[in-house]
Design a protein around this motif. Structure first.
Motif, PDB file in Angstrom:
ATOM      1  N   LEU A  88       0.826  -1.205   0.000  1.00  0.00           N
ATOM      2  CA  LEU A  88       0.000   0.000   0.000  1.00  0.00           C
ATOM      3  C   LEU A  88       0.864   1.261   0.000  1.00  0.00           C
ATOM      4  O   LEU A  88       0.493   2.282  -0.576  1.00  0.00           O
ATOM      5  N   ALA A  89       1.998   1.197   0.654  1.00  0.00           N
ATOM      6  CA  ALA A  89       2.958   2.307   0.670  1.00  0.00           C
ATOM      7  C   ALA A  89       4.281   1.761   1.193  1.00  0.00           C
ATOM      8  O   ALA A  89       4.295   0.812   1.985  1.00  0.00           O
ATOM      9  N   ASP A  90       5.388   2.348   0.741  1.00  0.00           N
ATOM     10  CA  ASP A  90       6.685   1.889   1.233  1.00  0.00           C
ATOM     11  C   ASP A  90       7.706   3.008   1.136  1.00  0.00           C
ATOM     12  O   ASP A  90       7.472   4.048   0.511  1.00  0.00           O
ATOM     13  N   ALA A  91       8.825   2.783   1.793  1.00  0.00           N
ATOM     14  CA  ALA A  91       9.927   3.742   1.779  1.00  0.00           C
ATOM     15  C   ALA A  91      11.232   2.975   1.923  1.00  0.00           C
ATOM     16  O   ALA A  91      11.288   1.940   2.602  1.00  0.00           O
ATOM     17  N   VAL A  92      12.261   3.467   1.263  1.00  0.00           N
ATOM     18  CA  VAL A  92      13.595   2.879   1.367  1.00  0.00           C
ATOM     19  C   VAL A  92      14.514   3.903   2.022  1.00  0.00           C
ATOM     20  O   VAL A  92      14.589   5.056   1.582  1.00  0.00           O
ATOM     21  N   GLU A  93      15.180   3.479   3.096  1.00  0.00           N
ATOM     22  CA  GLU A  93      16.044   4.373   3.854  1.00  0.00           C
ATOM     23  C   GLU A  93      17.478   3.834   3.886  1.00  0.00           C
ATOM     24  O   GLU A  93      17.685   2.628   4.023  1.00  0.00           O
ATOM     25  N   PRO A  94      18.481   4.709   3.759  1.00  0.00           N
ATOM     26  CA  PRO A  94      19.887   4.276   3.840  1.00  0.00           C
ATOM     27  C   PRO A  94      20.321   4.114   5.288  1.00  0.00           C
ATOM     28  O   PRO A  94      21.051   4.942   5.849  1.00  0.00           O
ATOM     29  N   LEU A  95      19.877   3.037   5.902  1.00  0.00           N
ATOM     30  CA  LEU A  95      20.170   2.800   7.313  1.00  0.00           C
ATOM     31  C   LEU A  95      21.315   1.798   7.433  1.00  0.00           C
ATOM     32  O   LEU A  95      21.264   0.722   6.848  1.00  0.00           O
ATOM     33  N   ALA A  96      22.322   2.140   8.191  1.00  0.00           N
ATOM     34  CA  ALA A  96      23.511   1.297   8.325  1.00  0.00           C
ATOM     35  C   ALA A  96      23.395   0.381   9.533  1.00  0.00           C
ATOM     36  O   ALA A  96      23.008   0.802  10.626  1.00  0.00           O
ATOM     37  N   LEU A  97      23.765  -0.886   9.348  1.00  0.00           N
ATOM     38  CA  LEU A  97      23.741  -1.844  10.451  1.00  0.00           C
ATOM     39  C   LEU A  97      24.683  -1.432  11.568  1.00  0.00           C
ATOM     40  O   LEU A  97      24.464  -1.768  12.732  1.00  0.00           O
ATOM     41  N   SER A  98      25.718  -0.687  11.215  1.00  0.00           N
ATOM     42  CA  SER A  98      26.705  -0.288  12.213  1.00  0.00           C
ATOM     43  C   SER A  98      26.141   0.661  13.261  1.00  0.00           C
ATOM     44  O   SER A  98      26.771   0.894  14.305  1.00  0.00           O
ATOM     45  N   GLU A  99      24.947   1.212  13.015  1.00  0.00           N
ATOM     46  CA  GLU A  99      24.327   2.099  14.001  1.00  0.00           C
ATOM     47  C   GLU A  99      23.946   1.348  15.272  1.00  0.00           C
ATOM     48  O   GLU A  99      23.742   1.956  16.324  1.00  0.00           O
ATOM     49  N   GLY A 100      23.819   0.017  15.168  1.00  0.00           N
ATOM     50  CA  GLY A 100      23.434  -0.767  16.335  1.00  0.00           C
ATOM     51  C   GLY A 100      21.930  -0.896  16.445  1.00  0.00           C
ATOM     52  O   GLY A 100      21.178  -0.129  15.830  1.00  0.00           O
ATOM     53  N   PRO A 101      21.471  -1.868  17.220  1.00  0.00           N
ATOM     54  CA  PRO A 101      20.033  -2.171  17.250  1.00  0.00           C
ATOM     55  C   PRO A 101      19.149  -1.054  17.780  1.00  0.00           C
ATOM     56  O   PRO A 101      18.096  -0.773  17.198  1.00  0.00           O
ATOM     57  N   GLU A 102      19.528  -0.415  18.861  1.00  0.00           N
ATOM     58  CA  GLU A 102      18.638   0.595  19.449  1.00  0.00           C
ATOM     59  C   GLU A 102      18.444   1.782  18.508  1.00  0.00           C
ATOM     60  O   GLU A 102      17.313   2.230  18.272  1.00  0.00           O
ATOM     61  N   ALA A 103      19.535   2.298  17.970  1.00  0.00           N
ATOM     62  CA  ALA A 103      19.433   3.455  17.073  1.00  0.00           C
ATOM     63  C   ALA A 103      18.712   3.083  15.788  1.00  0.00           C
ATOM     64  O   ALA A 103      17.826   3.822  15.318  1.00  0.00           O
ATOM     65  N   LEU A 104      19.052   1.927  15.205  1.00  0.00           N
ATOM     66  CA  LEU A 104      18.454   1.536  13.929  1.00  0.00           C
ATOM     67  C   LEU A 104      16.967   1.239  14.083  1.00  0.00           C
ATOM     68  O   LEU A 104      16.142   1.677  13.267  1.00  0.00           O
ATOM     69  N   LEU A 105      16.584   0.522  15.146  1.00  0.00           N
ATOM     70  CA  LEU A 105      15.167   0.228  15.361  1.00  0.00           C
ATOM     71  C   LEU A 105      14.379   1.496  15.669  1.00  0.00           C
ATOM     72  O   LEU A 105      13.205   1.614  15.293  1.00  0.00           O
ATOM     73  N   GLY A 106      15.029   2.459  16.334  1.00  0.00           N
ATOM     74  CA  GLY A 106      14.366   3.734  16.571  1.00  0.00           C
ATOM     75  C   GLY A 106      14.062   4.459  15.273  1.00  0.00           C
ATOM     76  O   GLY A 106      12.970   5.017  15.086  1.00  0.00           O
TER      77      GLY A 106
END
Length: 410
Positions: free
Chosen positions: A111-129
């Motif tokens: 229905l809708a989507d978005a692609v973000e340049p999120l790096a795994l190196s940010e760690g789980p808390e920052a990336l999941l936020g």
């Protein structure tokens, strides 16, 4: 929902008179029966009992009935369908450098989507936020803010303990091992949260969309990394700890023993992974590791060295695929990933070696094909993972018997 998430049951057994509305819905969604008379014929239930089961599904908003039509025998009937708008699914596909977030309906349509340049190196808390913030934006963009959420499907580029819902063992996701992803997400969404390896989701999407009539399928993803997923007897096979299909880190003899990023030597991925090919081609900038995209750029520019490297990689990958063919005897092998869908160079090598190395009995009816997906395969697999779970007969019957909605209010 708390604690561990049980695996959904696929391909239920023979009909039992005590089976509830969940099995009726399964007949409808599988296409085995789409009318009241068809359900009665398969189940042996009376028309009135079928009506009672359907009433529970109508009341829950899970089934809709079409306009009456006349069959070959002249009896009017109404086609029954899953109400794909009864709830939405949040689907997240985390990649090594980019993450796709989507909202789908119950038929896994985006229905809708978005692609973000999120790096795994940010760690789980920052990336999941950051993913959480993106989900809220995508739900708003889909105009789905008031619709119930059936669940969240999450794909990770790492081995996943499916039951516990977390990364387990070595992976490129440093710092994620045993991190409680469900607890983090449940603070915003108290809904079923299903987490799996990304290649398993690609496998699930491919099987459900294109090969649902085949019982055994092997999916090989050849991208920056290399992995595989298996459908055995109609179900995704994950193994005891979620490590099944880790073909990229199986040793391949006869091609040297280059260092793999997992720490071992001579892994398949160290020979044919996008990062390994980029290494050999000098595909990355100084101080940077190349990836599958840099290899594909070389190939699309007509770089003869890159094309030759990709063809050779296909033959090396074919060695592992041939072994898997003898071991699993699949009906179909699907080749996906960025390298697998670039000009057929990799596919040619895989086919050549599999048919040379495997016994004729194993390849007599074997199909080796490229994926038909251009995009959204991971998202589609994540949506099917949720749907399989929340619409599993036992799960659905339990919710309906308790008098609760199958999907929580947002």
């Amino acid at each position: 929902m708390t604690g561990r998430t049980p695996a959904a049951t696929q391909g239920s057994g023979p009909w039992h008179p005590d089976d509830g509305p969940g099995r009726i819905l399964e007949l409808i969604t599988s296409g085995r029966a789409r009318t009241r008379s068809g359900i009665a014929r398969i189940t042996g239930l009376s028309r009135s009992t079928v009506g009672q089961r359907l009433d529970a599904l109508f009341e829950a908003g899970l089934v809709r009935e079409g306009a009456a039509s006349t069959s070959a025998r002249g009896r009017p009937s109404r086609a029954l369908h899953l109400n794909e708008s009864a709830g939405i699914v949040i689907a997240v596909d985390i990649g090594e450098s980019r993450t796709r977030v989507a909202v789908t309906d119950l038929e896994a349509r985006v229905l809708a989507d978005a692609v973000e340049p999120l790096a795994l190196s940010e760690g789980p808390e920052a990336l999941l936020g950051r993913i959480t913030a993106t989900v809220h934006e995508v739900v708003r963009d889909a105009g789905a803010g008031g619709r119930p959420i059936a669940g969240i499907g999450f794909g990770l580029p790492a081995p996943v303990d499916y039951e516990a819902g977390h990364v387990l063992g070595w992976s490129i996701m440093t710092g994620w091992d045993t991190y409680d992803i469900r607890a983090h997400l449940r603070a915003d969404w108290p809904v079923p949260i299903l987490i799996d390896n990304d290649v398993n989701l690609l496998t699930l999407a491919e099987h459900r969309r294109f090969w649902s009539d085949q019982r055994n399928l092997l999916y090989i993803k050849a991208g920056t990394g290399v992995g595989s997923g298996m459908v055995i007897d109609g179900r995704v096979h994950r193994g005891s700890q979620g490590a099944a299909g880790d073909i990229g880190h199986a040793h391949v003899s006869g091609f040297g023993d280059p260092q793999c990023r997992c720490g071992n030597q001579g892994c398949l991925e160290s020979l044919v992974g996008g990062w390994a090919l980029a290494r050999d081609l000098g595909g990355g900038r100084p101080g940077e590791e190349g990836d599958a995209r840099s290899v594909v750029e070389h190939v699309r520019r007509g770089d003869s060295r890159a094309i030759a490297a990709l063809r050779k990689a296909g033959r090396v990958l074919g060695e592992s695929a041939a072994y898997a063919t003898s071991l699993l005897n699949p009906d179909v092998i699907v080749l996906g990933g960025l390298l697998g869908t670039t000009g057929g160079h990799l596919m040619a090598g895989v086919r050549e070696v599999v048919y040379q190395r495997s016994l004729p009995l194993a390849t007599r009816q074997l199909q080796i094909v490229p994926t038909r997906y251009k995009s959204h395969a991971g998202i589609t697999g994540a949506a099917h993972l949720v749907r399989d779970h929340v619409l599993a007969p036992a799960t659905l019957d339990s919710a309906l018997a308790a008098g609760s909605s199958p999907f929580p209010a947002p």
